[in-house]
Enzyme design. Structure first.
Site, PDB file in Angstrom:
ATOM      1  N   GLU A  32      -1.966 -44.430 -24.768  1.00 37.47           N
ATOM      2  CA  GLU A  32      -2.811 -43.251 -24.985  1.00 37.47           C
ATOM      3  C   GLU A  32      -4.007 -43.643 -25.834  1.00 37.47           C
ATOM      4  N   LYS A  33      -5.204 -43.254 -25.373  1.00 37.41           N
ATOM      5  CA  LYS A  33      -6.414 -43.649 -26.106  1.00 37.41           C
ATOM      6  C   LYS A  33      -6.732 -42.720 -27.281  1.00 37.41           C
ATOM      7  N   THR A  40      -5.301 -33.506 -22.177  1.00 40.21           N
ATOM      8  CA  THR A  40      -6.204 -32.349 -22.150  1.00 40.21           C
ATOM      9  C   THR A  40      -5.429 -31.079 -22.440  1.00 40.21           C
ATOM     10  N   SER A 145      -8.531 -35.792 -16.249  1.00 44.35           N
ATOM     11  CA  SER A 145      -9.869 -35.420 -15.790  1.00 44.35           C
ATOM     12  C   SER A 145     -10.786 -35.169 -16.974  1.00 44.35           C
ATOM     13  N   ALA A 181     -17.910 -19.061 -12.641  1.00 46.21           N
ATOM     14  CA  ALA A 181     -16.904 -17.989 -12.745  1.00 46.21           C
ATOM     15  C   ALA A 181     -15.560 -18.494 -12.243  1.00 46.21           C
ATOM     16  N   MET A 319      -5.825 -28.856 -10.223  1.00 44.29           N
ATOM     17  CA  MET A 319      -5.815 -29.470 -11.562  1.00 44.29           C
ATOM     18  C   MET A 319      -5.042 -28.551 -12.499  1.00 44.29           C
ATOM     19  N   HIS A 445      15.398  -2.085 -14.409  1.00 47.16           N
ATOM     20  CA  HIS A 445      14.523  -0.959 -14.672  1.00 47.16           C
ATOM     21  C   HIS A 445      14.589  -0.602 -16.152  1.00 47.16           C
TER      22      HIS A 445
HETATM   23  P1  FAD Z   1      -4.621 -35.062 -18.964  1.00 44.89           P
HETATM   24  O1  FAD Z   1      -3.915 -33.934 -19.602  1.00 44.89           O
HETATM   25  O2  FAD Z   1      -6.108 -34.979 -18.862  1.00 44.89           O
HETATM   26  O3  FAD Z   1      -4.208 -36.350 -19.777  1.00 44.89           O
HETATM   27  C1  FAD Z   1      -4.772 -37.590 -19.536  1.00 44.89           C
HETATM   28  C2  FAD Z   1      -4.566 -38.457 -20.766  1.00 44.89           C
HETATM   29  O4  FAD Z   1      -4.913 -39.788 -20.448  1.00 44.89           O
HETATM   30  C3  FAD Z   1      -5.422 -38.062 -21.947  1.00 44.89           C
HETATM   31  O5  FAD Z   1      -4.619 -37.941 -23.098  1.00 44.89           O
HETATM   32  C4  FAD Z   1      -6.404 -39.219 -22.094  1.00 44.89           C
HETATM   33  O6  FAD Z   1      -6.789 -39.445 -23.426  1.00 44.89           O
HETATM   34  C5  FAD Z   1      -5.576 -40.359 -21.545  1.00 44.89           C
HETATM   35  N1  FAD Z   1      -6.350 -41.490 -21.032  1.00 44.89           N
HETATM   36  C6  FAD Z   1      -7.352 -41.465 -20.116  1.00 44.89           C
HETATM   37  N2  FAD Z   1      -7.771 -42.719 -19.847  1.00 44.89           N
HETATM   38  C7  FAD Z   1      -7.034 -43.548 -20.606  1.00 44.89           C
HETATM   39  C8  FAD Z   1      -6.989 -44.941 -20.772  1.00 44.89           C
HETATM   40  N3  FAD Z   1      -7.762 -45.774 -20.062  1.00 44.89           N
HETATM   41  N4  FAD Z   1      -6.106 -45.463 -21.657  1.00 44.89           N
HETATM   42  C9  FAD Z   1      -5.279 -44.655 -22.367  1.00 44.89           C
HETATM   43  N5  FAD Z   1      -5.281 -43.320 -22.245  1.00 44.89           N
HETATM   44  C10 FAD Z   1      -6.128 -42.776 -21.373  1.00 44.89           C
HETATM   45  N6  FAD Z   1      -3.588 -26.082 -16.638  1.00 44.89           N
HETATM   46  C11 FAD Z   1      -2.558 -25.217 -16.518  1.00 44.89           C
HETATM   47  O7  FAD Z   1      -1.655 -25.460 -15.712  1.00 44.89           O
HETATM   48  N7  FAD Z   1      -2.492 -24.083 -17.276  1.00 44.89           N
HETATM   49  C12 FAD Z   1      -3.457 -23.769 -18.150  1.00 44.89           C
HETATM   50  O8  FAD Z   1      -3.371 -22.739 -18.817  1.00 44.89           O
HETATM   51  C13 FAD Z   1      -4.556 -24.639 -18.289  1.00 44.89           C
HETATM   52  N8  FAD Z   1      -5.546 -24.364 -19.165  1.00 44.89           N
HETATM   53  C14 FAD Z   1      -6.586 -25.240 -19.295  1.00 44.89           C
HETATM   54  C15 FAD Z   1      -7.610 -24.906 -20.183  1.00 44.89           C
HETATM   55  C16 FAD Z   1      -8.672 -25.756 -20.336  1.00 44.89           C
HETATM   56  C17 FAD Z   1      -9.768 -25.398 -21.307  1.00 44.89           C
HETATM   57  C18 FAD Z   1      -8.726 -26.976 -19.610  1.00 44.89           C
HETATM   58  C19 FAD Z   1      -9.868 -27.927 -19.806  1.00 44.89           C
HETATM   59  C20 FAD Z   1      -7.723 -27.306 -18.722  1.00 44.89           C
HETATM   60  C21 FAD Z   1      -6.647 -26.423 -18.543  1.00 44.89           C
HETATM   61  N9  FAD Z   1      -5.619 -26.706 -17.648  1.00 44.89           N
HETATM   62  C22 FAD Z   1      -4.590 -25.812 -17.507  1.00 44.89           C
HETATM   63  C23 FAD Z   1      -5.611 -27.912 -16.831  1.00 44.89           C
HETATM   64  C24 FAD Z   1      -4.672 -28.960 -17.458  1.00 44.89           C
HETATM   65  O9  FAD Z   1      -5.093 -29.226 -18.772  1.00 44.89           O
HETATM   66  C25 FAD Z   1      -4.690 -30.234 -16.623  1.00 44.89           C
HETATM   67  O10 FAD Z   1      -4.391 -29.934 -15.279  1.00 44.89           O
HETATM   68  C26 FAD Z   1      -3.658 -31.218 -17.154  1.00 44.89           C
HETATM   69  O11 FAD Z   1      -3.896 -31.539 -18.503  1.00 44.89           O
HETATM   70  C27 FAD Z   1      -3.647 -32.494 -16.311  1.00 44.89           C
HETATM   71  O12 FAD Z   1      -2.685 -33.367 -16.827  1.00 44.89           O
HETATM   72  P2  FAD Z   1      -2.816 -34.953 -16.659  1.00 44.89           P
HETATM   73  O13 FAD Z   1      -1.591 -35.497 -17.295  1.00 44.89           O
HETATM   74  O14 FAD Z   1      -3.118 -35.279 -15.256  1.00 44.89           O
HETATM   75  O15 FAD Z   1      -4.100 -35.356 -17.486  1.00 44.89           O
HETATM   76  P1  NAI Z   2     -13.240 -24.107 -11.475  1.00 42.62           P
HETATM   77  O1  NAI Z   2     -13.287 -25.047 -10.354  1.00 42.62           O
HETATM   78  O2  NAI Z   2     -12.079 -23.204 -11.656  1.00 42.62           O
HETATM   79  O3  NAI Z   2     -14.514 -23.154 -11.424  1.00 42.62           O
HETATM   80  C1  NAI Z   2     -15.829 -23.641 -11.437  1.00 42.62           C
HETATM   81  C2  NAI Z   2     -16.743 -22.533 -10.942  1.00 42.62           C
HETATM   82  O4  NAI Z   2     -18.078 -22.940 -11.154  1.00 42.62           O
HETATM   83  C3  NAI Z   2     -16.589 -22.246  -9.467  1.00 42.62           C
HETATM   84  O5  NAI Z   2     -16.502 -20.857  -9.274  1.00 42.62           O
HETATM   85  C4  NAI Z   2     -17.847 -22.831  -8.856  1.00 42.62           C
HETATM   86  O6  NAI Z   2     -18.269 -22.162  -7.689  1.00 42.62           O
HETATM   87  C5  NAI Z   2     -18.839 -22.639  -9.999  1.00 42.62           C
HETATM   88  N1  NAI Z   2     -19.990 -23.533  -9.986  1.00 42.62           N
HETATM   89  C6  NAI Z   2     -20.031 -24.842  -9.638  1.00 42.62           C
HETATM   90  N2  NAI Z   2     -21.282 -25.334  -9.810  1.00 42.62           N
HETATM   91  C7  NAI Z   2     -22.032 -24.312 -10.301  1.00 42.62           C
HETATM   92  C8  NAI Z   2     -23.390 -24.189 -10.701  1.00 42.62           C
HETATM   93  N3  NAI Z   2     -24.226 -25.221 -10.650  1.00 42.62           N
HETATM   94  N4  NAI Z   2     -23.824 -22.999 -11.147  1.00 42.62           N
HETATM   95  C9  NAI Z   2     -22.974 -21.932 -11.223  1.00 42.62           C
HETATM   96  N5  NAI Z   2     -21.687 -22.000 -10.850  1.00 42.62           N
HETATM   97  C10 NAI Z   2     -21.213 -23.169 -10.416  1.00 42.62           C
HETATM   98  O7  NAI Z   2     -13.494 -24.998 -12.769  1.00 42.62           O
HETATM   99  P2  NAI Z   2     -13.308 -24.711 -14.304  1.00 42.62           P
HETATM  100  O8  NAI Z   2     -13.296 -23.259 -14.596  1.00 42.62           O
HETATM  101  O9  NAI Z   2     -14.314 -25.568 -14.980  1.00 42.62           O
HETATM  102  O10 NAI Z   2     -11.872 -25.291 -14.586  1.00 42.62           O
HETATM  103  C11 NAI Z   2     -11.558 -26.656 -14.295  1.00 42.62           C
HETATM  104  C12 NAI Z   2     -10.115 -26.805 -13.921  1.00 42.62           C
HETATM  105  O11 NAI Z   2      -9.278 -26.605 -15.033  1.00 42.62           O
HETATM  106  C13 NAI Z   2      -9.708 -25.803 -12.878  1.00 42.62           C
HETATM  107  O12 NAI Z   2      -9.698 -26.454 -11.644  1.00 42.62           O
HETATM  108  C14 NAI Z   2      -8.338 -25.378 -13.251  1.00 42.62           C
HETATM  109  O13 NAI Z   2      -7.427 -25.914 -12.349  1.00 42.62           O
HETATM  110  C15 NAI Z   2      -8.094 -25.968 -14.625  1.00 42.62           C
HETATM  111  N6  NAI Z   2      -7.805 -24.867 -15.542  1.00 42.62           N
HETATM  112  C16 NAI Z   2      -6.675 -24.134 -15.349  1.00 42.62           C
HETATM  113  C17 NAI Z   2      -6.392 -23.052 -16.135  1.00 42.62           C
HETATM  114  C18 NAI Z   2      -5.194 -22.251 -15.851  1.00 42.62           C
HETATM  115  O14 NAI Z   2      -4.342 -22.696 -15.104  1.00 42.62           O
HETATM  116  N7  NAI Z   2      -5.059 -21.061 -16.418  1.00 42.62           N
HETATM  117  C19 NAI Z   2      -7.257 -22.665 -17.247  1.00 42.62           C
HETATM  118  C20 NAI Z   2      -8.433 -23.486 -17.339  1.00 42.62           C
HETATM  119  C21 NAI Z   2      -8.663 -24.551 -16.527  1.00 42.62           C
END
Ligand code: FAD
Ligand code: NAI
Length: 466
Positions: A32-33, A40, A145, A181, A319, A445
């Site tokens: 882990e970096k 994330t 990502s 959005a 994702m 219920h």
């Molecule tokens: P990540 O969680 O991105 O983990 C990757 C890890 O790899 C990181 O710790 C990184 O530091 C490490 N890494 C990368 N490259 C290297 C390297 N070369 N060497 C060592 N370590 C490295 N998903 C949901 O299902 N529910 C949610 O409510 C939700 N909310 C979200 C809210 C936000 C604001 C964001 C940004 C995302 C949200 N997501 C949510 C999406 C979710 O966070 C990701 O789908 C999930 O974290 C992906 O898991 P992963 O293990 O693939 O990668």
């Molecule tokens: P997203 O893919 O959900 O939405 C991005 C939106 O931006 C889309 O509606 C797209 O049409 C729009 N868009 C793209 N380019 C644009 C531009 N130039 N101008 C205006 N609109 C534009 O991506 P988001 O919200 O950034 O989330 C990233 C990922 O994180 C999602 O794919 C989701 O899977 C994950 N995530 C999951 C959560 C959850 O499960 N509750 C919470 C937050 C993130």
């Protein structure tokens, strides 16, 4: 002795994969970096965003709904620094939990940036430049990502922010401009609207939440508008001028045309996320990518290079943290010689706003495009006793079932607690249930889940409370 498996990245994909591998007797390590485990999701994603959604929802309720239930608390006051501390403590507890689990399962950890020097060989460069090497039979890439950038717009995480900055603003912006959005824009837009910001969302497409059932997205947009969010659909932000005290964003029709200028204090760029493979050295070892820059894998999460696998956000598919976890389990089982599998038809998707939006399976648009005949059952929360008494009547449940077999193909919910309730629908889809199976299953219920049962009854037009 070499490891059986080294996992690069400890997000929900990586740490779960490592734990499952260790459970199956594989000698396992993670790389882990960052300073903390959890990726994330735990550090800058799911967990902190849900902490702020929870706290801001209660703040809003205290101000608006408590009085209706006879609770007089006066106008609630916001202590943003304390709310951020509450969020940080929630993150801290979760990341420590992962550290504990890795230790408990006797998984070694390397801190630093991992690079695949050759199949079976990983070099880890720590912050002080020291390089360690790990030999291993198998490698799982779980590097997740990163934020997608808008060309020409620099994210400074202060005024022009990604989700990371939007989870840590020092004060409530007077005006928040959200670009995109999607899930992040609507969740974090909701947080800051509740805390007092004026929120305007600019979306490229002519609808919010692409990929979600359109009926659901339209209803949800109306509800968000009623809460005060404003939307500019079919529009794009082409530039943001950050020279003055206020940001000035140029907004154009998506198809091109005259630009308008919108002023804001903070702009949140939330236009999606991109796979993260920087520094991994994949080109050098010959790992192939797909046309969207994701690591290409087969149905067993194997890349084209023997012994190298990939899971989570860095490969194709939604994702989502639980999708990454499921793939982590499956990949570990496959590497251990078992039959790991992920059913992508049964992965729920939740937006944790108020009300919540949750879905599993296919949308109406997807069924129509695939030429699959279906029946629809729909039930509004206005007709659910518990929702009425709780003052949470916004939204509905919609069940889509195969017209010939009655098998449940999709379930879509807008409503309070939709994210928790969707689990029932995921189980139904996983087990190949019919809508009648749900309709004939006793639901306690008074609960909101009765709306799911009533929607299932509505598929065959015998809903009782409508
Ligand atoms: P990540 O969680 O991105 O983990 C990757 C890890 O790899 C990181 O710790 C990184 O530091 C490490 N890494 C990368 N490259 C290297 C390297 N070369 N060497 C060592 N370590 C490295 N998903 C949901 O299902 N529910 C949610 O409510 C939700 N909310 C979200 C809210 C936000 C604001 C964001 C940004 C995302 C949200 N997501 C949510 C999406 C979710 O966070 C990701 O789908 C999930 O974290 C992906 O898991 P992963 O293990 O693939 O990668
Ligand atoms: P997203 O893919 O959900 O939405 C991005 C939106 O931006 C889309 O509606 C797209 O049409 C729009 N868009 C793209 N380019 C644009 C531009 N130039 N101008 C205006 N609109 C534009 O991506 P988001 O919200 O950034 O989330 C990233 C990922 O994180 C999602 O794919 C989701 O899977 C994950 N995530 C999951 C959560 C959850 O499960 N509750 C919470 C937050 C993130």
């Amino acid at each position: 002795m070499p490891y059986d498996l080294v996992v690069i990245g400890t997000g929900p994909g990586g740490y779960v994969c490592a734990i499952r591998a260790a459970q199956l007797g594989l000698k396992t390590a993670v790389v882990e970096k960052e300073k903390t485990f959890g990726g994330t999701c735990l550090n800058i994603g799911c967990i902190p965003s849900k902490a702020l959604l929870h706290a801001s929802e209660l703040y809003e309720e205290a101000g608006h709904t408590f009085g209706k239930m006879g609770i007089r608390v006066g106008a609630p006051a916001l202590d943003l620094a304390a709310m951020m501390k509450f969020k940080d403590e929630g993150v801290d507890g979760n990341v420590k939990g992962v550290a504990f689990l890795l230790k408990k399962n006797k998984i070694d950890s390397f801190q630093g940036v991992g690079r695949i020097a050759a199949p079976g060989k990983i070099e880890v460069r720590s912050a002080d430049g020291k390089i360690e090497t790990a030999e291993t039979k198998n490698i799982v890439i779980a590097t997740g990502s990163d934020v997608a950038r808008l060309k020409g717009i620099e994210i400074d995480e202060q005024r022009i922010v990604s989700s990371t900055g939007a989870l840590a603003l020092a004060k409530v912006p007077e005006k928040l401009l959200v670009v995109g959005a999607g899930v992040i824009g609507l969740e974090l837009g909701s947080v800051w609207r509740r805390l007092g910001a004026q929120v305007e969302v600019v979306e490229f497409l002519d609808r919010i939440l692409p990929g979600m059932d359109l009926d659901v997205a339209r209803q949800f947009q109306r509800l968000l508008q009623r809460q005060g969010l404003t939307f500019r659909l079919s529009s794009k932000v082409t530039a943001i001028d950050a020279a003055g005290e206020k940001l000035k964003a140029s907004v154009e029709p998506a198809a091109g045309g005259t630009a308008e200028s919108i002023e804001a204090d903070v702009a949140l760029i939330a236009i999606g996320r991109v796979p993260y493979t920087q520094g991994l050295g994949l080109d050098a070892v010959g790992v192939k990518f797909d046309n969207k820059g994701r690591v290409a894998v087969d149905a067993h999460f194997a890349t084209n290079v023997p012994g190298i696998y990939a899971i989570g956000d860095v490969i194709a598919g939604p994702m989502l943290a639980h999708k990454a976890e499921d793939e982590g389990v499956a990949a570990a089982e496959i590497i251990a010689g078992r039959a790991g599998h992920v059913n992508y038809d049964a992965i729920p998707n939740v937006i944790y706003t108020f009300p919540e939006v949750a879905s599993v399976g296919r949308s109406e648009e997807e069924l129509k495009a695939a030429g699959i005949a279906y029946n629809t059952g729909r039930f509004p929360f206005t007709a659910n006793g518990r929702a009425k008494v709780n003052l949470t009547t916004d939204g509905f449940v919609k069940i889509l079932a195969d017209a010939k077999t009655d098998r449940v193909l999709g379930v879509h919910i807008v409503g309070a607690d939709a994210g928790t309730m969707i689990a029932e629908a995921a189980v139904a889809i996983e087990l190949g249930a019919s809508s009648e199976d749900i309709a004939r299953t006793s639901h306690a219920h008074p609960t909101l889940t009765e709306a799911i049962r009533e929607a299932a009854m509505a598929v065959e037009k015998w809903s009782i409370h409508m």
